[in-house]
Design an enzyme around this catalytic site. Structure first.
Site, PDB file in Angstrom:
ATOM      1  N   ASN A  32       0.877  -1.182   0.000  1.00 37.22           N
ATOM      2  CA  ASN A  32       0.000   0.000   0.000  1.00 37.22           C
ATOM      3  C   ASN A  32       0.910   1.227   0.000  1.00 37.22           C
ATOM      4  OD1 ASN A  32      -1.765   2.072   0.553  1.00 37.22           O
ATOM      5  ND2 ASN A  32      -2.235   1.411   2.645  1.00 37.22           N
ATOM      6  N   TRP A  33       1.024   1.844  -1.164  1.00 42.78           N
ATOM      7  CA  TRP A  33       1.963   2.974  -1.284  1.00 42.78           C
ATOM      8  C   TRP A  33       1.419   4.270  -0.684  1.00 42.78           C
ATOM      9  CZ3 TRP A  33       5.684   3.535  -6.019  1.00 42.78           C
ATOM     10  CH2 TRP A  33       6.566   2.445  -6.023  1.00 42.78           C
ATOM     11  N   LYS A  34       0.147   4.283  -0.297  1.00 39.51           N
ATOM     12  CA  LYS A  34      -0.461   5.499   0.273  1.00 39.51           C
ATOM     13  C   LYS A  34      -0.189   6.702  -0.647  1.00 39.51           C
ATOM     14  CE  LYS A  34      -0.058   3.285   4.714  1.00 39.51           C
ATOM     15  NZ  LYS A  34       0.030   3.394   6.158  1.00 39.51           N
ATOM     16  N   HIS A  63      -9.495   1.681   4.872  1.00 35.51           N
ATOM     17  CA  HIS A  63      -8.237   1.829   5.615  1.00 35.51           C
ATOM     18  C   HIS A  63      -8.454   2.803   6.777  1.00 35.51           C
ATOM     19  CE1 HIS A  63      -4.120   2.780   6.627  1.00 35.51           C
ATOM     20  NE2 HIS A  63      -3.756   1.704   5.956  1.00 35.51           N
ATOM     21  N   GLU A  97      -6.682   5.099   7.956  1.00 35.11           N
ATOM     22  CA  GLU A  97      -6.332   6.496   7.680  1.00 35.11           C
ATOM     23  C   GLU A  97      -7.503   7.221   7.020  1.00 35.11           C
ATOM     24  OE1 GLU A  97      -2.632   5.806   5.595  1.00 35.11           O
ATOM     25  OE2 GLU A  97      -1.699   5.189   7.477  1.00 35.11           O
ATOM     26  N   GLU A 126      -5.670  -4.542  10.743  1.00 33.58           N
ATOM     27  CA  GLU A 126      -4.590  -3.576  10.927  1.00 33.58           C
ATOM     28  C   GLU A 126      -4.822  -2.776  12.211  1.00 33.58           C
ATOM     29  OE1 GLU A 126      -2.600  -2.597   6.914  1.00 33.58           O
ATOM     30  OE2 GLU A 126      -4.283  -1.233   7.163  1.00 33.58           O
ATOM     31  N   GLY A 170       2.658   2.164  10.703  1.00 35.94           N
ATOM     32  CA  GLY A 170       3.702   3.172  10.529  1.00 35.94           C
ATOM     33  C   GLY A 170       4.473   3.506  11.791  1.00 35.94           C
ATOM     34  N   SER A 179       3.250  -2.243  10.317  1.00 39.86           N
ATOM     35  CA  SER A 179       4.695  -2.379  10.569  1.00 39.86           C
ATOM     36  C   SER A 179       5.248  -3.758  10.212  1.00 39.86           C
ATOM     37  CB  SER A 179       5.029  -2.014  12.018  1.00 39.86           C
ATOM     38  OG  SER A 179       4.731  -0.640  12.242  1.00 39.86           O
ATOM     39  N   GLY A 210       2.672  -1.142   4.239  1.00 42.91           N
ATOM     40  CA  GLY A 210       2.814   0.245   3.835  1.00 42.91           C
ATOM     41  C   GLY A 210       4.265   0.607   3.571  1.00 42.91           C
ATOM     42  N   GLY A 211       4.931   1.164   4.591  1.00 45.43           N
ATOM     43  CA  GLY A 211       6.286   1.686   4.435  1.00 45.43           C
ATOM     44  C   GLY A 211       7.259   0.718   3.781  1.00 45.43           C
TER      45      GLY A 211
HETATM   46  P1  PGA Z   1       2.762   0.169   7.561  1.00 41.87           P
HETATM   47  O1  PGA Z   1       1.307   0.458   6.949  1.00 41.87           O
HETATM   48  O2  PGA Z   1       3.238  -1.153   6.999  1.00 41.87           O
HETATM   49  O3  PGA Z   1       3.602   1.327   7.107  1.00 41.87           O
HETATM   50  O4  PGA Z   1       2.612   0.088   9.038  1.00 41.87           O
HETATM   51  C1  PGA Z   1       0.393  -0.596   6.776  1.00 41.87           C
HETATM   52  C2  PGA Z   1      -0.898  -0.038   6.225  1.00 41.87           C
HETATM   53  O5  PGA Z   1      -1.288   1.072   6.602  1.00 41.87           O
HETATM   54  O6  PGA Z   1      -1.550  -0.694   5.396  1.00 41.87           O
END
Ligand code: PGA
Length: 249
Positions: free
Chosen positions: A8-10, A91, A93, A161, A167, A206, A227-228
């Site tokens: 997930n590149w956000k 998600h 966020e 999640e 993150g 994470s 994500g990251g």
């Molecule tokens: P993260 O993000 O791996 O950077 O913790 C995961 C996500 O939000 O899908």
């Protein structure tokens, strides 16, 4: 169950970063035993599909309606038209920053499915909710309201999640992940019958090259939403490799 590893590149990624997509694609093609995909910013999907036609790309959200006066929004049909094969919905966020409700998430999931996309529906508790001993209750309630009645592995995956793990570099204990994934499994089997056994439940928050093997070995952890650590081939490839060796349950 084949593992699903989804990046997930956000809100990250310009055309120059398609070189990283190319490096990831090269490894993905060598691991056909894992279902890997990248959910890119909508602006990059068509370019990525054009350059790397063998790889699966997705969006990170979609509107519940196919078209209309919704400035700035992207519909599921538009994602499919750009060449996306899947999308994330719900998600945390977006649930927090855009105030998305479970009902809205469910409508988005239905719209995405209708456009022929696979859908990853996200759920997860905040740290305060976990500290109050309410994590399972919160997650199962989100899940109940966010999933439509005709859920099936043909088009749906769930991502657990924990909000506090996203993150932050913090990851729940193996026992806590196992307990939550088992609770989700039991809930979807109770609601959907035998198809509940085949729906993938991904862990997100994470996940990285160091902890992926352990997380992906937990029963009912059928993949990861990353994500990251999905932003570069250097970080993402070890997770795909961990998925190839993780035991299938
Ligand atoms: P993260 O993000 O791996 O950077 O913790 C995961 C996500 O939000 O899908």
């Amino acid at each position: 169950m084949r593992k699903q590893i989804v990046g997930n590149w956000k809100m990250n990624g310009l055309t120059a970063q398609l070189d990283d997509v190319g490096a990831i694609d090269a490894v993905v093609q060598n691991h056909p035993d894992v279902d890997s995909a990248l959910c890119l910013p909508a602006t990059l999907i068509a370019k990525a599909v054009d350059r790397f036609p063998r790889m699966a790309f997705g969006g990170q959200d979609c509107h519940a309606l196919p078209s209309g006066a919704h400035t700035g929004c992207v519909s599921a049909m538009m994602l499919a038209d750009a060449g996306a094969q899947l999308t994330i919905v719900g998600h945390s966020e977006r649930r927090m920053a855009q105030c998305e409700t479970d009902t809205e998430v469910c409508r988005k999931a239905v719209a995405a499915r209708g456009a022929g996309l696979r859908v990853i529906v996200c759920v997860g508790e905040t740290e305060a909710q976990r500290d109050a001993g309410r994590a399972e209750e919160i997650v199962l309630a989100q899940l109940h309201r966010s999933l439509p009645d005709d859920a099936s592995d043909e088009w749906l995956s769930i991502a657990y999640e924990p909000v506090w793990a996203i993150g932050t570099g913090r990851v729940p204990s193996v026992d806590d992940v196992a307990a939550m994934h088992e609770a989700i499994r039991n809930a979807i089997v109770a609601r959907f019958g035998s198809t509940g056994h085949t729906i993938h439940i991904l862990y997100g928050g994470s996940m990285n090259g160091d902890n992926a093997a352990a997380l992906l070995s937990i029963p009912n952890v059928d993949g990861g939403l990353i994500g990251g650590a999905s932003l570069t081939a250097e970080k993402f490839v070890p997770i795909i490799e961990a998925a190839t060796t993780a035991p299938a349950d």
